[in-house]
Write an enzyme that holds these catalytic residues in place. Structure first.
Site, PDB file in Angstrom:
ATOM      1  N   GLY A  13       0.835  -1.215   0.000  1.00 44.19           N
ATOM      2  CA  GLY A  13       0.000   0.000   0.000  1.00 44.19           C
ATOM      3  C   GLY A  13       0.856   1.246   0.000  1.00 44.19           C
ATOM      4  O   GLY A  13       0.620   2.176   0.776  1.00 44.19           O
ATOM      5  N   SER A  15       1.195   3.412  -2.474  1.00 45.99           N
ATOM      6  CA  SER A  15       0.799   4.443  -3.440  1.00 45.99           C
ATOM      7  C   SER A  15       0.274   5.732  -2.807  1.00 45.99           C
ATOM      8  O   SER A  15       0.338   6.796  -3.418  1.00 45.99           O
ATOM      9  CB  SER A  15      -0.266   3.872  -4.382  1.00 45.99           C
ATOM     10  OG  SER A  15      -1.218   3.126  -3.652  1.00 45.99           O
ATOM     11  N   ARG A  16      -0.237   5.628  -1.578  1.00 46.90           N
ATOM     12  CA  ARG A  16      -0.849   6.815  -0.965  1.00 46.90           C
ATOM     13  C   ARG A  16      -0.550   6.861   0.523  1.00 46.90           C
ATOM     14  O   ARG A  16      -0.081   5.880   1.102  1.00 46.90           O
ATOM     15  CB  ARG A  16      -2.376   6.792  -1.165  1.00 46.90           C
ATOM     16  CG  ARG A  16      -2.795   6.901  -2.602  1.00 46.90           C
ATOM     17  CD  ARG A  16      -4.303   6.943  -2.783  1.00 46.90           C
ATOM     18  NE  ARG A  16      -4.933   5.653  -2.610  1.00 46.90           N
ATOM     19  CZ  ARG A  16      -5.821   5.377  -1.658  1.00 46.90           C
ATOM     20  NH1 ARG A  16      -6.191   6.303  -0.804  1.00 46.90           N
ATOM     21  NH2 ARG A  16      -6.349   4.164  -1.569  1.00 46.90           N
ATOM     22  N   ASP A  64      -2.903  -7.362  -5.062  1.00 45.40           N
ATOM     23  CA  ASP A  64      -4.002  -7.384  -4.094  1.00 45.40           C
ATOM     24  C   ASP A  64      -3.531  -8.232  -2.916  1.00 45.40           C
ATOM     25  O   ASP A  64      -3.344  -9.442  -3.053  1.00 45.40           O
ATOM     26  CB  ASP A  64      -5.250  -7.998  -4.741  1.00 45.40           C
ATOM     27  CG  ASP A  64      -6.462  -7.895  -3.835  1.00 45.40           C
ATOM     28  OD1 ASP A  64      -6.274  -7.734  -2.611  1.00 45.40           O
ATOM     29  OD2 ASP A  64      -7.587  -7.973  -4.342  1.00 45.40           O
ATOM     30  N   VAL A  65      -3.340  -7.587  -1.762  1.00 40.35           N
ATOM     31  CA  VAL A  65      -2.776  -8.324  -0.616  1.00 40.35           C
ATOM     32  C   VAL A  65      -3.718  -9.414  -0.104  1.00 40.35           C
ATOM     33  O   VAL A  65      -3.308 -10.256   0.699  1.00 40.35           O
ATOM     34  CB  VAL A  65      -2.372  -7.387   0.559  1.00 40.35           C
ATOM     35  CG1 VAL A  65      -1.206  -6.499   0.181  1.00 40.35           C
ATOM     36  CG2 VAL A  65      -3.554  -6.594   1.076  1.00 40.35           C
ATOM     37  N   ASN A  91       1.597  -2.410   5.399  1.00 43.07           N
ATOM     38  CA  ASN A  91       0.875  -1.160   5.638  1.00 43.07           C
ATOM     39  C   ASN A  91      -0.503  -1.111   4.981  1.00 43.07           C
ATOM     40  O   ASN A  91      -1.397  -0.425   5.467  1.00 43.07           O
ATOM     41  CB  ASN A  91       1.734   0.002   5.116  1.00 43.07           C
ATOM     42  CG  ASN A  91       0.943   1.269   4.938  1.00 43.07           C
ATOM     43  OD1 ASN A  91       0.665   1.980   5.901  1.00 43.07           O
ATOM     44  ND2 ASN A  91       0.539   1.572   3.704  1.00 43.07           N
ATOM     45  N   SER A 143      -3.421  -0.006  14.518  1.00 40.10           N
ATOM     46  CA  SER A 143      -4.122   1.264  14.734  1.00 40.10           C
ATOM     47  C   SER A 143      -4.483   1.371  16.212  1.00 40.10           C
ATOM     48  O   SER A 143      -4.637   0.349  16.892  1.00 40.10           O
ATOM     49  CB  SER A 143      -5.411   1.281  13.911  1.00 40.10           C
ATOM     50  OG  SER A 143      -6.253   2.330  14.326  1.00 40.10           O
ATOM     51  N   TYR A 156     -12.867  -3.151  11.638  1.00 37.96           N
ATOM     52  CA  TYR A 156     -11.518  -2.573  11.586  1.00 37.96           C
ATOM     53  C   TYR A 156     -10.756  -2.840  12.898  1.00 37.96           C
ATOM     54  O   TYR A 156      -9.599  -3.258  12.882  1.00 37.96           O
ATOM     55  CB  TYR A 156     -11.670  -1.074  11.325  1.00 37.96           C
ATOM     56  CG  TYR A 156     -10.377  -0.319  11.086  1.00 37.96           C
ATOM     57  CD1 TYR A 156      -9.726  -0.384   9.857  1.00 37.96           C
ATOM     58  CD2 TYR A 156      -9.830   0.485  12.082  1.00 37.96           C
ATOM     59  CE1 TYR A 156      -8.548   0.329   9.635  1.00 37.96           C
ATOM     60  CE2 TYR A 156      -8.668   1.196  11.867  1.00 37.96           C
ATOM     61  CZ  TYR A 156      -8.028   1.122  10.643  1.00 37.96           C
ATOM     62  OH  TYR A 156      -6.870   1.827  10.432  1.00 37.96           O
ATOM     63  N   LYS A 160      -7.319  -4.954  13.351  1.00 41.55           N
ATOM     64  CA  LYS A 160      -6.098  -4.312  13.853  1.00 41.55           C
ATOM     65  C   LYS A 160      -5.646  -4.936  15.180  1.00 41.55           C
ATOM     66  O   LYS A 160      -4.441  -5.022  15.454  1.00 41.55           O
ATOM     67  CB  LYS A 160      -6.319  -2.798  13.999  1.00 41.55           C
ATOM     68  CG  LYS A 160      -6.544  -2.084  12.666  1.00 41.55           C
ATOM     69  CD  LYS A 160      -5.369  -2.247  11.730  1.00 41.55           C
ATOM     70  CE  LYS A 160      -5.468  -1.405  10.473  1.00 41.55           C
ATOM     71  NZ  LYS A 160      -4.309  -1.584   9.572  1.00 41.55           N
ATOM     72  N   ILE A 189      -4.323  10.276  11.379  1.00 36.02           N
ATOM     73  CA  ILE A 189      -3.253  10.778  10.526  1.00 36.02           C
ATOM     74  C   ILE A 189      -3.876  11.365   9.259  1.00 36.02           C
ATOM     75  O   ILE A 189      -4.833  10.804   8.710  1.00 36.02           O
ATOM     76  CB  ILE A 189      -2.280   9.621  10.139  1.00 36.02           C
ATOM     77  CG1 ILE A 189      -1.830   8.835  11.391  1.00 36.02           C
ATOM     78  CG2 ILE A 189      -1.085  10.154   9.346  1.00 36.02           C
ATOM     79  CD1 ILE A 189      -1.027   9.600  12.410  1.00 36.02           C
TER      80      ILE A 189
HETATM   81  P1  NDP Z   1      -4.872   5.186   2.467  1.00 36.29           P
HETATM   82  O1  NDP Z   1      -6.308   4.888   2.260  1.00 36.29           O
HETATM   83  O2  NDP Z   1      -4.372   6.571   2.269  1.00 36.29           O
HETATM   84  O3  NDP Z   1      -3.983   4.188   1.568  1.00 36.29           O
HETATM   85  C1  NDP Z   1      -4.227   2.813   1.637  1.00 36.29           C
HETATM   86  C2  NDP Z   1      -3.185   2.066   0.836  1.00 36.29           C
HETATM   87  O4  NDP Z   1      -3.488   0.659   0.900  1.00 36.29           O
HETATM   88  C3  NDP Z   1      -3.193   2.447  -0.628  1.00 36.29           C
HETATM   89  O5  NDP Z   1      -1.872   2.432  -1.116  1.00 36.29           O
HETATM   90  C4  NDP Z   1      -4.017   1.340  -1.272  1.00 36.29           C
HETATM   91  O6  NDP Z   1      -3.709   1.085  -2.622  1.00 36.29           O
HETATM   92  C5  NDP Z   1      -3.592   0.157  -0.420  1.00 36.29           C
HETATM   93  N1  NDP Z   1      -4.562  -0.941  -0.485  1.00 36.29           N
HETATM   94  C6  NDP Z   1      -5.876  -0.928  -0.142  1.00 36.29           C
HETATM   95  N2  NDP Z   1      -6.432  -2.129  -0.368  1.00 36.29           N
HETATM   96  C7  NDP Z   1      -5.462  -2.924  -0.872  1.00 36.29           C
HETATM   97  C8  NDP Z   1      -5.409  -4.269  -1.318  1.00 36.29           C
HETATM   98  N3  NDP Z   1      -6.485  -5.072  -1.292  1.00 36.29           N
HETATM   99  N4  NDP Z   1      -4.229  -4.748  -1.782  1.00 36.29           N
HETATM  100  C9  NDP Z   1      -3.136  -3.959  -1.820  1.00 36.29           C
HETATM  101  N5  NDP Z   1      -3.117  -2.687  -1.412  1.00 36.29           N
HETATM  102  C10 NDP Z   1      -4.264  -2.174  -0.953  1.00 36.29           C
HETATM  103  O7  NDP Z   1      -4.548   4.667   3.951  1.00 36.29           O
HETATM  104  P2  NDP Z   1      -3.613   5.288   5.078  1.00 36.29           P
HETATM  105  O8  NDP Z   1      -2.323   5.699   4.506  1.00 36.29           O
HETATM  106  O9  NDP Z   1      -4.397   6.245   5.871  1.00 36.29           O
HETATM  107  O10 NDP Z   1      -3.411   3.994   5.993  1.00 36.29           O
HETATM  108  C11 NDP Z   1      -2.294   3.135   5.857  1.00 36.29           C
HETATM  109  C12 NDP Z   1      -2.342   2.116   6.980  1.00 36.29           C
HETATM  110  O11 NDP Z   1      -2.335   2.787   8.239  1.00 36.29           O
HETATM  111  C13 NDP Z   1      -3.593   1.253   6.957  1.00 36.29           C
HETATM  112  O12 NDP Z   1      -3.277  -0.058   7.361  1.00 36.29           O
HETATM  113  C14 NDP Z   1      -4.477   1.916   7.988  1.00 36.29           C
HETATM  114  O13 NDP Z   1      -5.396   1.028   8.545  1.00 36.29           O
HETATM  115  C15 NDP Z   1      -3.445   2.386   8.997  1.00 36.29           C
HETATM  116  N6  NDP Z   1      -3.914   3.483   9.831  1.00 36.29           N
HETATM  117  C16 NDP Z   1      -4.225   4.698   9.284  1.00 36.29           C
HETATM  118  C17 NDP Z   1      -4.681   5.712  10.101  1.00 36.29           C
HETATM  119  C18 NDP Z   1      -5.011   7.073   9.593  1.00 36.29           C
HETATM  120  O14 NDP Z   1      -5.435   7.903  10.392  1.00 36.29           O
HETATM  121  N7  NDP Z   1      -4.835   7.384   8.341  1.00 36.29           N
HETATM  122  C19 NDP Z   1      -4.864   5.505  11.542  1.00 36.29           C
HETATM  123  C20 NDP Z   1      -4.497   4.200  11.993  1.00 36.29           C
HETATM  124  C21 NDP Z   1      -4.045   3.237  11.169  1.00 36.29           C
HETATM  125  P3  NDP Z   1      -4.443   1.960  -3.821  1.00 36.29           P
HETATM  126  O15 NDP Z   1      -3.912   3.348  -3.696  1.00 36.29           O
HETATM  127  O16 NDP Z   1      -4.003   1.316  -5.062  1.00 36.29           O
HETATM  128  O17 NDP Z   1      -5.899   1.883  -3.536  1.00 36.29           O
END
Ligand code: NDP
Length: 248
Positions: A13, A15-16, A64-65, A91, A143, A156, A160, A189
């Site tokens: 994950g 990409s973002r 796809d994880v 992640n 989380s 969720y 977690k 975050i």
């Molecule tokens: P984003 O939604 O910004 O990014 C999620 C990432 O996961 C993307 O790169 C997405 O890929 C990838 N992803 C989603 N589904 C799949 C899949 N089936 N297979 C492979 N990749 C996948 O999330 P965050 O950056 O906010 O979160 C990152 C991690 O941190 C997560 O595990 C989240 O639960 C955890 N977290 C985040 C918090 C927050 O406040 N943001 C708080 C606590 C935990 P694509 O771009 O291609 O869709």
């Protein structure tokens, strides 16, 4: 000089959001980066260019994880290209929040499969390599929701909390092989995941955070590079909150 220089990290994950910040921080500290994405091809292509500006090599792999074979292929492609891999950051994650009485079985399943099975799939795919080389570092993104439980997040929170249990058990299992397993628990975050929340909800959330602001993806990424570094060589099975005090 950073001791991550010349090492190879796989980040799911990437990409973002937090994953992207991790890719950039590991690259900045000299690690070669393999990152996966699911749908965001354009973001992934742009990120490869950004990462390479740090003078490191990079592979981006659509994965796809939820699918073990695809995760296994990530490790194989990493080894073919880099001949080595020392660090795995699990992640990738999603949320589909809803009160339990409204929650569809599909929403439960999607979240558990992506967050918990995804962590299992990638870790299982990489662990043989780590065991053979008697070296490896795994960082799992959980989380605060997995520690305290949050309303509307039964799926969720369960995923977690599962990651925390999984990591503690694995840390004990593989410590003798020089492999460390740790968990990072972000609070709120600033990423797309939190951006999708309603503004009034965000204001309510901030009231709960002692530091009175959202965290940045970079603040989480710095904890990940610390855990992967020699500075954290005596740390395993640890759960580190990066949450501005939310779960105190
Ligand atoms: P984003 O939604 O910004 O990014 C999620 C990432 O996961 C993307 O790169 C997405 O890929 C990838 N992803 C989603 N589904 C799949 C899949 N089936 N297979 C492979 N990749 C996948 O999330 P965050 O950056 O906010 O979160 C990152 C991690 O941190 C997560 O595990 C989240 O639960 C955890 N977290 C985040 C918090 C927050 O406040 N943001 C708080 C606590 C935990 P694509 O771009 O291609 O869709």
């Amino acid at each position: 000089m950073s001791d991550l220089r010349g090492k190879t990290v796989i980040i799911t994950g990437g990409s973002r959001g937090i994953g992207k910040a991790c890719c950039l921080e590991f690259a900045k500290q000299g690690a070669n980066v393999v990152f996966t994405f699911n749908k965001s091809q354009k973001e992934a292509d742009d990120l490869v260019v950004e990462i390479k500006k740090f003078g490191v090599d990079c592979l981006s792999l659509q994965t796809d994880v939820r699918d073990y074979d695809q995760c296994y292929a990530v490790v194989q492609k990493t080894l073919e290209h880099f001949k080595q891999v020392e660090i795995l950051v699990n992640n990738a994650g999603i949320k589909k929040d809803k009160a339990l009485f409204m929650m569809l079985a599909e929403e439960w399943k999607d979240v558990i499969e992506t967050n918990l099975y995804g962590t299992f799939n990638m870790t299982k795919a990489a662990i043989i390599t780590f065991l053979k080389q008697k070296k490896g570092c795994i960082i799992n993104m959980s989380s605060v929701s997995g520690i305290v439980g949050l309303v509307g997040q039964t799926n969720y929170s369960a995923s977690k909390a599962g990651i925390i249990g999984f990591s503690k058990a694995l840390a004990k299992e593989v410590a003798a092989y020089g492999i460390r397993v740790n968990v990072v628990c972000p609070g709120f975050i600033e990423t797309d995941m939190v951006g999708s929340l309603r503004e009034d909800l965000k204001k309510e959330i901030l009231k709960l955070v002692p530091l009175k602001r959202l965290g940045t993806p970079e603040e989480v990424a710095l904890i990940c590079t610390f855990l992967a570094s020699e500075k954290a060589s005596y740390l395993t099975g640890e759960v580190i909150r990066v949450d501005g005090g939310l779960a105190i």
